[in-house]
Enzyme design. Sequence first.
Site, PDB file in Angstrom:
ATOM      1  N   CYS A 122       0.821  -1.209   0.000  1.00 25.78           N
ATOM      2  CA  CYS A 122       0.000   0.000   0.000  1.00 25.78           C
ATOM      3  C   CYS A 122       0.860   1.267   0.000  1.00 25.78           C
ATOM      4  O   CYS A 122       1.903   1.332   0.643  1.00 25.78           O
ATOM      5  CB  CYS A 122      -0.866   0.050   1.245  1.00 25.78           C
ATOM      6  SG  CYS A 122      -1.941  -1.357   1.399  1.00 25.78           S
ATOM      7  N   TRP A 161      -2.703  -2.884  -1.666  1.00 22.98           N
ATOM      8  CA  TRP A 161      -2.264  -4.256  -1.891  1.00 22.98           C
ATOM      9  C   TRP A 161      -3.061  -5.083  -0.892  1.00 22.98           C
ATOM     10  O   TRP A 161      -2.889  -4.942   0.320  1.00 22.98           O
ATOM     11  CB  TRP A 161      -0.762  -4.347  -1.625  1.00 22.98           C
ATOM     12  CG  TRP A 161      -0.138  -5.643  -2.009  1.00 22.98           C
ATOM     13  CD1 TRP A 161       0.229  -6.052  -3.258  1.00 22.98           C
ATOM     14  CD2 TRP A 161       0.216  -6.705  -1.121  1.00 22.98           C
ATOM     15  NE1 TRP A 161       0.788  -7.302  -3.194  1.00 22.98           N
ATOM     16  CE2 TRP A 161       0.790  -7.734  -1.911  1.00 22.98           C
ATOM     17  CE3 TRP A 161       0.094  -6.913   0.257  1.00 22.98           C
ATOM     18  CZ2 TRP A 161       1.248  -8.931  -1.366  1.00 22.98           C
ATOM     19  CZ3 TRP A 161       0.548  -8.103   0.792  1.00 22.98           C
ATOM     20  CH2 TRP A 161       1.123  -9.093  -0.018  1.00 22.98           C
ATOM     21  N   ARG A 202       5.713  -0.079  -6.032  1.00 21.66           N
ATOM     22  CA  ARG A 202       5.632  -0.872  -4.808  1.00 21.66           C
ATOM     23  C   ARG A 202       4.698  -2.072  -4.962  1.00 21.66           C
ATOM     24  O   ARG A 202       4.718  -2.978  -4.139  1.00 21.66           O
ATOM     25  CB  ARG A 202       5.130   0.000  -3.655  1.00 21.66           C
ATOM     26  CG  ARG A 202       6.089   1.120  -3.303  1.00 21.66           C
ATOM     27  CD  ARG A 202       5.390   2.212  -2.532  1.00 21.66           C
ATOM     28  NE  ARG A 202       4.972   1.820  -1.208  1.00 21.66           N
ATOM     29  CZ  ARG A 202       5.628   2.103  -0.099  1.00 21.66           C
ATOM     30  NH1 ARG A 202       6.743   2.769  -0.159  1.00 21.66           N
ATOM     31  NH2 ARG A 202       5.157   1.730   1.067  1.00 21.66           N
ATOM     32  N   GLU A 230       8.919 -15.651  -9.492  1.00 21.50           N
ATOM     33  CA  GLU A 230       8.323 -14.334  -9.255  1.00 21.50           C
ATOM     34  C   GLU A 230       7.747 -13.709 -10.525  1.00 21.50           C
ATOM     35  O   GLU A 230       6.647 -13.174 -10.505  1.00 21.50           O
ATOM     36  CB  GLU A 230       9.402 -13.349  -8.757  1.00 21.50           C
ATOM     37  CG  GLU A 230       9.654 -13.343  -7.285  1.00 21.50           C
ATOM     38  CD  GLU A 230      10.734 -12.321  -6.917  1.00 21.50           C
ATOM     39  OE1 GLU A 230      10.516 -11.590  -5.951  1.00 21.50           O
ATOM     40  OE2 GLU A 230      11.802 -12.268  -7.573  1.00 21.50           O
ATOM     41  N   HIS A 279      18.829 -37.311  -3.178  1.00 20.53           N
ATOM     42  CA  HIS A 279      18.023 -37.495  -1.967  1.00 20.53           C
ATOM     43  C   HIS A 279      16.588 -37.036  -2.199  1.00 20.53           C
ATOM     44  O   HIS A 279      15.891 -36.669  -1.254  1.00 20.53           O
ATOM     45  CB  HIS A 279      18.664 -36.757  -0.785  1.00 20.53           C
ATOM     46  CG  HIS A 279      20.027 -37.267  -0.462  1.00 20.53           C
ATOM     47  ND1 HIS A 279      20.260 -38.526   0.032  1.00 20.53           N
ATOM     48  CD2 HIS A 279      21.254 -36.708  -0.616  1.00 20.53           C
ATOM     49  CE1 HIS A 279      21.559 -38.718   0.196  1.00 20.53           C
ATOM     50  NE2 HIS A 279      22.187 -37.618  -0.206  1.00 20.53           N
ATOM     51  N   LYS A 287      13.701 -15.740  -8.786  1.00 20.40           N
ATOM     52  CA  LYS A 287      13.454 -14.783  -9.894  1.00 20.40           C
ATOM     53  C   LYS A 287      12.490 -15.392 -10.900  1.00 20.40           C
ATOM     54  O   LYS A 287      11.556 -14.750 -11.345  1.00 20.40           O
ATOM     55  CB  LYS A 287      14.753 -14.423 -10.637  1.00 20.40           C
ATOM     56  CG  LYS A 287      15.709 -13.482  -9.978  1.00 20.40           C
ATOM     57  CD  LYS A 287      15.309 -12.039 -10.023  1.00 20.40           C
ATOM     58  CE  LYS A 287      14.477 -11.690  -8.840  1.00 20.40           C
ATOM     59  NZ  LYS A 287      15.125 -11.384  -7.621  1.00 20.40           N
ATOM     60  N   GLU A 323      18.350 -17.938  -5.629  1.00 22.04           N
ATOM     61  CA  GLU A 323      17.902 -16.634  -6.122  1.00 22.04           C
ATOM     62  C   GLU A 323      17.403 -16.765  -7.572  1.00 22.04           C
ATOM     63  O   GLU A 323      16.414 -16.141  -7.955  1.00 22.04           O
ATOM     64  CB  GLU A 323      19.052 -15.620  -5.998  1.00 22.04           C
ATOM     65  CG  GLU A 323      18.860 -14.292  -6.700  1.00 22.04           C
ATOM     66  CD  GLU A 323      17.682 -13.456  -6.199  1.00 22.04           C
ATOM     67  OE1 GLU A 323      17.034 -13.827  -5.196  1.00 22.04           O
ATOM     68  OE2 GLU A 323      17.383 -12.438  -6.856  1.00 22.04           O
ATOM     69  N   ASN A 358      -2.265   2.384   5.511  1.00 26.98           N
ATOM     70  CA  ASN A 358      -1.288   1.354   5.159  1.00 26.98           C
ATOM     71  C   ASN A 358      -0.962   0.631   6.456  1.00 26.98           C
ATOM     72  O   ASN A 358      -0.680   1.264   7.466  1.00 26.98           O
ATOM     73  CB  ASN A 358      -0.033   2.050   4.582  1.00 26.98           C
ATOM     74  CG  ASN A 358       1.111   1.084   4.302  1.00 26.98           C
ATOM     75  OD1 ASN A 358       0.929  -0.122   4.354  1.00 26.98           O
ATOM     76  ND2 ASN A 358       2.273   1.632   3.990  1.00 26.98           N
ATOM     77  N   GLY A 359      -1.024  -0.724   6.435  1.00 27.56           N
ATOM     78  CA  GLY A 359      -0.730  -1.478   7.649  1.00 27.56           C
ATOM     79  C   GLY A 359      -1.820  -2.490   7.933  1.00 27.56           C
ATOM     80  O   GLY A 359      -2.690  -2.739   7.091  1.00 27.56           O
ATOM     81  N   LYS A 395       6.645  -4.596  -3.932  1.00 31.46           N
ATOM     82  CA  LYS A 395       8.064  -4.252  -3.869  1.00 31.46           C
ATOM     83  C   LYS A 395       8.536  -4.142  -2.423  1.00 31.46           C
ATOM     84  O   LYS A 395       9.597  -4.631  -2.063  1.00 31.46           O
ATOM     85  CB  LYS A 395       8.286  -2.919  -4.593  1.00 31.46           C
ATOM     86  CG  LYS A 395       9.712  -2.419  -4.578  1.00 31.46           C
ATOM     87  CD  LYS A 395      10.555  -3.217  -5.537  1.00 31.46           C
ATOM     88  CE  LYS A 395      12.027  -2.950  -5.413  1.00 31.46           C
ATOM     89  NZ  LYS A 395      12.818  -4.098  -5.897  1.00 31.46           N
TER      90      LYS A 395
HETATM   91  C1  G6P Z   1       9.617  -8.218  -1.409  1.00 32.33           C
HETATM   92  C2  G6P Z   1      10.232  -7.875  -2.757  1.00 32.33           C
HETATM   93  C3  G6P Z   1      11.550  -8.624  -2.925  1.00 32.33           C
HETATM   94  C4  G6P Z   1      12.482  -8.318  -1.759  1.00 32.33           C
HETATM   95  C5  G6P Z   1      11.807  -8.601  -0.411  1.00 32.33           C
HETATM   96  C6  G6P Z   1      12.628  -8.058   0.746  1.00 32.33           C
HETATM   97  O1  G6P Z   1       9.241  -9.556  -1.386  1.00 32.33           O
HETATM   98  O2  G6P Z   1       9.356  -8.231  -3.803  1.00 32.33           O
HETATM   99  O3  G6P Z   1      12.173  -8.242  -4.136  1.00 32.33           O
HETATM  100  O4  G6P Z   1      13.622  -9.093  -1.879  1.00 32.33           O
HETATM  101  O5  G6P Z   1      10.532  -7.942  -0.348  1.00 32.33           O
HETATM  102  O6  G6P Z   1      12.669  -6.670   0.631  1.00 32.33           O
HETATM  103  P1  G6P Z   1      13.800  -5.745   1.237  1.00 32.33           P
HETATM  104  O7  G6P Z   1      13.394  -4.352   0.840  1.00 32.33           O
HETATM  105  O8  G6P Z   1      13.776  -5.946   2.719  1.00 32.33           O
HETATM  106  O9  G6P Z   1      15.085  -6.173   0.622  1.00 32.33           O
END
Ligand code: G6P
Length: 609
Positions: free
Chosen positions: A2, A74, A27, A489, A505, A486, A482, A99-100, A604
């Site tokens: 949000c 969001w 965001r 996501e 395993h 990616k 990672e 927001n929250g 984000k």
């Molecule tokens: C969200 C974002 C990710 C990020 C994670 C942690 O899930 O989509 O890209 O890695 O938050 O965010 P930060 O700002 O703490 O690195």
Amino acid sequence: MCGIVAAASSRNVVPLLLEGLRRLEYRGYDSCGIATVDEDGLKRARSTARVAQLAEEADKAGLNAVTGIAHTRWATHGAPEVCNAHPHFSRDTIGLVHNGIIENYEEIRERLKGQGYVFYSQTDTEVIAHLVHSNYHGDLLKAVQESILELRGSYAIAVICRDEPHHIVLARQGSPLVLGVGDGEMLAASDAMAVAGVTDRIVYLNEGDVCDITPDHYDVYERSGRVFVPAERAVRIVQAYSGAIDLGPYRHYMQKEIFEQPRAIGDTLEGVVGITPRLFGEGAEEIFKGVSRVLFLACGTSYYAASTAKYWIEAIAGIHCDVEIASEYRYRISVPDPDSLVVTISQSGETADTLAALKHARDELGMTRTLTICNVATSAMVRESKLAYITRAGVEIGVASTKAFTTQLASLYLLALTLAKTQGRLSAEKEAEELKNLRHLPAALTAVLALEPQVIAWAERFTLKSHALFLGRGVHFPIAQEGALKLKEISYIHAESYPAGELKHGPLALVDESMPVIAVAPNDRLVEKLKSNLQEVRARGGELYVFADADTNITTDDRTHVIRLPEHVGMLSPILHVIPLQLLSYHAAICRGTDVDKPRNLAKSVTVE
Ligand code: G6P
């Protein structure tokens, strides 16, 4: 997650609010809305489409006033539907964005229902709007102050009132909110970027603050028990980030950010002429000297940066290192070591779980040596930590993190070297050699980015895939993790990652001709072991996609595809090897036609639990 924008001005604030929302789009959100107030009362427009669509709705609804609030939502409580979009109104008198997450909203809602309030949404936010209304007796500031005393959970709110159309009352607890001090106008927003086009004069509100803004001034009140007392909050000049939202020649922010990595790493390491604790702030030498352990706390991609750094810290500095997912750590019973260096890693510095984990480690477990590695110098995490290292990636807009990750890695490598030096484990020759290798990174990254055309050819083969398996060993296992993150996501292909030695395993059972297996194959001491693991995949008819360093002798055949990375850079190799994985995900997502920069359901900056 949000985003809030609010403005009190002497001109029509609707364009300001919409521009602010546009700047917060990165965001992540699934609905948005805007409301204004003037002598004719409250008006609003809401939409489950993008901010561009909301602008049309606002136009149709005839919104044009000098005071207003706006929001990108969001969804947490209630589906992403117009009825749940903010602003929420109470009896056409109070308008509010939030927001929250309010934890005790159900009990308050039941009580307010008993008083005759009607609820039109499933949100926790509407409860706050009615609560403020129920406490309103001609003084909005007082009504907000009284209301928040009842709230449990986290909130940043902006509230307008039909009967007081020339000011906005704000409050924050656990969710970010800043003021932008303009010329004869006052703005408020979830982050400084939303107001960057208007002003670079920023006021950071503290936890628990309530603030009253009019076009010409802001009055801040801090909480002292159950009363609020006037407080001073200084104006800071914060560099406007406006440039960052230009796409330039790129199709998406993610692509732009992938290609910015040589510059971002160069900037992050700029000014590092020698390894010294001072890089991490005043008093770092004292703090680092007594460190017996390192504890990393992070979420998402930042967690994988921490997992990579664990290999470096233990190998280079010889210090025991633990890596914890922040959302788990904050709630589990753990055994604290007061001499631990607690390192939070975060792109935004506002991730709710990481921030709470930091406070848990510091305040409840008594670990006071705190360091944050972060891309936002003014963020809550940096402010809460004794030490900080600021990555200079620049604003990252794509939800899937790329340049923030590699700049975190570069900073963490510096941390490993610095801890090694303070423990007497880094000779002058070694230091000089390591610095030379770090300085070479931008050039090495540029050479890897030139592999993009080869990666595009591979990505096309992923268009119809539903699953993928990523393998890596040692310090490259977190890179495989990672890579899998990616891919899922942004392309929505189900991806798993394994340390290659674990194949037999379990995951080997999944391997057949329809399962692509992506391997990270640097020329390190584990390469021969990895080659054996790849044979296990081949023998089961699996199709291999290998990112191999030039001199690994892994060769292409009918079911083994190899892209060669130009050089091996020793311990820094993870920083290079993640690049083709970012490119693969990006191009696979393009082939599958997903919304690369704003993947479904993701945000984000996750500022709620
Ligand atoms: C969200 C974002 C990710 C990020 C994670 C942690 O899930 O989509 O890209 O890695 O938050 O965010 P930060 O700002 O703490 O690195």
